[in-house]
Enzyme design. Structure first.
Site, PDB file in Angstrom:
ATOM      1  N   HIS A 247       0.794  -1.227   0.000  1.00  0.00           N
ATOM      2  CA  HIS A 247       0.000   0.000   0.000  1.00  0.00           C
ATOM      3  C   HIS A 247       0.824   1.273   0.000  1.00  0.00           C
ATOM      4  CE1 HIS A 247       0.918  -0.165   4.291  1.00  0.00           C
ATOM      5  NE2 HIS A 247       0.639   1.116   4.335  1.00  0.00           N
TER       6      HIS A 247
HETATM    7  C1  UD1 Z   1      -1.957   5.377   6.416  1.00  0.00           C
HETATM    8  C2  UD1 Z   1      -0.622   5.804   7.032  1.00  0.00           C
HETATM    9  C3  UD1 Z   1       0.413   4.701   6.783  1.00  0.00           C
HETATM   10  C4  UD1 Z   1      -0.085   3.355   7.264  1.00  0.00           C
HETATM   11  C5  UD1 Z   1      -1.420   3.064   6.594  1.00  0.00           C
HETATM   12  C6  UD1 Z   1      -1.994   1.732   7.023  1.00  0.00           C
HETATM   13  C7  UD1 Z   1      -0.150   8.215   7.000  1.00  0.00           C
HETATM   14  C8  UD1 Z   1       0.693   9.265   6.372  1.00  0.00           C
HETATM   15  N1  UD1 Z   1      -0.110   7.014   6.401  1.00  0.00           N
HETATM   16  O1  UD1 Z   1      -1.778   5.305   5.007  1.00  0.00           O
HETATM   17  O2  UD1 Z   1       1.587   5.032   7.492  1.00  0.00           O
HETATM   18  O3  UD1 Z   1       0.849   2.365   6.929  1.00  0.00           O
HETATM   19  O4  UD1 Z   1      -2.324   4.118   6.950  1.00  0.00           O
HETATM   20  O5  UD1 Z   1      -3.169   1.457   6.352  1.00  0.00           O
HETATM   21  O6  UD1 Z   1      -0.798   8.476   7.991  1.00  0.00           O
HETATM   22  N2  UD1 Z   1      -9.241   4.910   2.492  1.00  0.00           N
HETATM   23  C9  UD1 Z   1     -10.425   4.238   2.473  1.00  0.00           C
HETATM   24  N3  UD1 Z   1     -10.959   3.853   3.665  1.00  0.00           N
HETATM   25  C10 UD1 Z   1     -10.381   4.107   4.852  1.00  0.00           C
HETATM   26  C11 UD1 Z   1      -9.174   4.824   4.855  1.00  0.00           C
HETATM   27  C12 UD1 Z   1      -8.607   5.207   3.675  1.00  0.00           C
HETATM   28  O7  UD1 Z   1     -10.989   3.979   1.422  1.00  0.00           O
HETATM   29  O8  UD1 Z   1     -10.925   3.710   5.897  1.00  0.00           O
HETATM   30  C13 UD1 Z   1      -8.627   5.308   1.200  1.00  0.00           C
HETATM   31  C14 UD1 Z   1      -8.942   6.722   0.822  1.00  0.00           C
HETATM   32  O9  UD1 Z   1      -9.135   6.738  -0.547  1.00  0.00           O
HETATM   33  C15 UD1 Z   1      -7.690   7.497   1.167  1.00  0.00           C
HETATM   34  C16 UD1 Z   1      -6.601   6.439   0.959  1.00  0.00           C
HETATM   35  O10 UD1 Z   1      -7.223   5.199   1.306  1.00  0.00           O
HETATM   36  O11 UD1 Z   1      -7.504   8.605   0.370  1.00  0.00           O
HETATM   37  C17 UD1 Z   1      -5.393   6.640   1.811  1.00  0.00           C
HETATM   38  O12 UD1 Z   1      -5.737   6.777   3.199  1.00  0.00           O
HETATM   39  P1  UD1 Z   1      -4.778   7.602   4.196  1.00  0.00           P
HETATM   40  O13 UD1 Z   1      -5.284   7.538   5.572  1.00  0.00           O
HETATM   41  O14 UD1 Z   1      -4.528   8.955   3.618  1.00  0.00           O
HETATM   42  O15 UD1 Z   1      -3.382   6.865   4.093  1.00  0.00           O
HETATM   43  P2  UD1 Z   1      -3.010   5.322   4.001  1.00  0.00           P
HETATM   44  O16 UD1 Z   1      -2.480   5.047   2.652  1.00  0.00           O
HETATM   45  O17 UD1 Z   1      -4.115   4.453   4.508  1.00  0.00           O
END
Ligand code: UD1
Length: 363
Positions: A204
């Site tokens: 991811h």
């Molecule tokens: C975040 C953490 C990362 C961790 C990861 C575990 C930061 C900078 N990154 O990354 O260190 O390893 O979590 O999962 O804090 N989304 C969903 N549903 C959710 C959450 C997210 O669909 O419940 C999608 C959204 O499109 C969002 C994308 O995932 O834009 C990324 O989510 P985000 O929280 O920004 O970062 P992660 O890549 O999950």
């Protein structure tokens, strides 16, 4: 005693806070569990509360997704209100996600003591958003709880006084060990359609999935490893979105033996991991959990902030070099995977040591 606020935001936070909250409750220390809502899907959040038998968050900020600035800023604004209202004795943040950074910054500005669990880890790669979060959080926190001695060394090199640093071990392993027995009897083979040996895959990191060429190279390596093995790939929402965008989803799905699933819950996931022949990942936590379980791990990243998993554990760093992934993947599946030992204090008792330190340092 005024309450301690425990902060969770994203998936890798829940299994770190759960044992700390249980230990605080056991010692009757008032605490408030705050969820920022950085992760909000049921399978990225709620299932972990259920599986880890955590109480529902006392406070939910519901910040959701957004650019780094927007997500961090939203948490900060909301968290400042919470601190003003609840007047905590201390704030405990874990890991390196945006919620960790946001809440530690607010605490520092309000002069509230902040304890950072998983302090001192460094990948020395400032292109990773997590590295920025780690450096800033450590530089402004008052109590730095490190999982391994490399963390202490990094902090000392950055000029942090020794009196703030406590090497207490890896609290995520508390959750792993305390739930391992319960999952032994879980029939994951039926649930995940497993008939033979399998490798578990997670990916991811933006550096792996946000660029088509890199993502494609990794897929090509998995294609090459396929044949006598099955794959389980619980897919992060970001990865699914990018695979569809780059038109790579069907190619991935058509790899022989491939089973792409929704993100797995905690118990299903540790059951899958503990019975796998090999883990292919870019996650930080999995490098540690595989080391604790003695399962060979191939980390598809150029660097790691968890070097102890390499020097002592079962982890091998291969970058995104297609040939390296294939070579080490095949060697491992032929039974020549890396073995290792469990690092100091990764013993399932870290939460006890953390609460001891918190109590010694609370005003
Ligand atoms: C975040 C953490 C990362 C961790 C990861 C575990 C930061 C900078 N990154 O990354 O260190 O390893 O979590 O999962 O804090 N989304 C969903 N549903 C959710 C959450 C997210 O669909 O419940 C999608 C959204 O499109 C969002 C994308 O995932 O834009 C990324 O989510 P985000 O929280 O920004 O970062 P992660 O890549 O999950």
């Amino acid at each position: 005693m005024k309450p301690v606020i425990l902060v969770v935001g994203a998936r890798p936070n829940f299994m770190k806070i759960a044992p700390i909250q249980k230990e605080l409750d056991k010692r009757k220390i008032p605490n408030i569990l705050l969820h920022t809502g950085q992760h909000y899907d049921d399978n990225m959040s709620k299932v972990f509360f259920d599986d880890l038998k955590m109480k529902k968050p006392d406070i939910y900020l519901g910040v959701g997704s957004g650019s780094h600035a927007k997500q961090t800023a939203k948490v900060m604004v909301e968290f400042e209100n919470v601190c003003n209202e609840h007047d905590p004795s201390m704030v405990v943040v874990v890991g390196d996600v945006n919620s960790t950074l946001a809440c530690s910054l607010v605490s520092a500005k309000l002069n509230i003591k902040c304890a950072h669990v998983e302090a001192g880890l460094r990948s020395f790669d400032r292109d990773m958003p997590e590295e920025i979060n780690r450096i800033v959080t450590d530089s402004i926190s008052d109590i730095l709880l490190t999982p391994s001695s490399d963390g202490d060394e990094n902090l000392l090199k950055e000029g942090i006084p020794e009196s703030k640093i406590f090497m207490i071990g890896n609290v995520m392993i508390d959750s792993l060990f305390s739930n391992l027995e319960a999952v032994k009897s879980k029939d994951i083979s039926a649930k995940f359609g497993l008939e033979k040996d399998y490798a578990l895959i997670t990916l991811h990191r933006p550096s792996n999935v946000d660029e088509k060429e890199t993502f494609e190279r990794i897929i090509s390596a998995i294609e090459d490893i396929s044949g006598n093995i099955q794959f389980v790939f619980p897919m992060h929402p970001r990865t699914r979105k990018m695979a569809v965008k780059f038109d790579l989803f069907e190619r991935l799905q058509s790899i022989e033996g491939m089973n792409i699933t929704e993100p797995a819950g905690y118990l299903d996931f540790i059951a899958l991991m503990s019975k796998s022949k090999l883990v292919l990942t870019d996650s930080g936590g999995l490098q540690e959990e595989t080391t604790a379980l003695g399962i060979p791990c191939i980390t598809i990243r150029e660097n790691t902030e968890r070097p102890v998993t390499i020097t002592e554990g079962t982890n091998q760093l291969v970058g995104t070099d297609r040939d390296k992934i294939v070579k080490i993947g095949k060697e491992t599946l032929e039974g020549n995977g890396k073995s290792g030992r469990i690092p100091k204090f990764w013993d399932g008792k870290t939460a006890q040591r953390i609460v001891d330190v918190l109590l010694e340092n609370v005003d």
